[in-house]
Scaffold this motif. Structure first.
Motif, PDB file in Angstrom:
ATOM      1  N   PRO A  26       0.745  -1.139  -0.011  1.00  6.11           N
ATOM      2  CA  PRO A  26       0.101   0.000   0.061  1.00  6.11           C
ATOM      3  C   PRO A  26       0.746   1.306  -0.079  1.00  6.11           C
ATOM      4  O   PRO A  26       0.443   2.242  -0.527  1.00  6.11           O
ATOM      5  N   ASN A  31      -1.668   3.962  -2.018  1.00  7.35           N
ATOM      6  CA  ASN A  31      -2.986   3.834  -1.179  1.00  7.35           C
ATOM      7  C   ASN A  31      -3.367   4.209   0.461  1.00  7.35           C
ATOM      8  O   ASN A  31      -4.375   4.032   0.874  1.00  7.35           O
ATOM      9  N   SER A  32      -2.218   4.578   0.858  1.00 10.73           N
ATOM     10  CA  SER A  32      -2.001   4.865   2.472  1.00 10.73           C
ATOM     11  C   SER A  32      -2.222   6.447   2.432  1.00 10.73           C
ATOM     12  O   SER A  32      -1.637   7.072   1.746  1.00 10.73           O
TER      13      SER A  32
END
Length: 118
Positions: A26, A31-32
């Motif tokens: 991630p 995506n974080s």
């Protein structure tokens, strides 16, 4: 191959796989969310959009380092699982703490961020 070597090798392999697929994936993919504490520190100095971009780049750099050290840990785990650890009983303590190698990319990213944000 003995039971101790297989257990220590499995420990290293599992820690490496978790580092690569659970932690690093991630971060590299973006995506974080950016770290809240660093965002607060940056918000006063840099425009909000630039701060998010800097933190995203830091997350990607940290994720790449974590992925590299996870691969090293997997390779170490395979080597240990295939070796006879009962002959090298002194190495058991060193290999048992090998997953602590994952602290290295965290420290590298922290030092890079502190240099970059000065």
């Amino acid at each position: 191959m003995d039971t101790i070597g297989i257990a220590l090798g499995a420990e290293c392999i599992i820690a490496g796989l978790l580092a690569i697929f659970v932690l690093a994936k991630p971060l590299v993919a973006g995506n974080s969310k950016p770290d809240t504490l660093m965002y607060i520190k940056l918000k006063g100095h840099i425009k909000s959009k630039e701060a998010i971009e800097i933190l995203t780049n830091l997350n990607r750099k940290g994720g790449r380092g974590l992925r590299a050290w996870g691969c090293i840990l997997i390779a170490l785990g395979i080597f240990v699982a295939l070796s006879n650890m009962s002959e090298y009983y002194q190495m058991i303590y060193i290999v048992a703490f090998a997953p602590l190698l994952l602290v290295i990319p965290v420290l590298q990213t922290w030092m890079y961020a502190s240099r970059k944000l000065r």
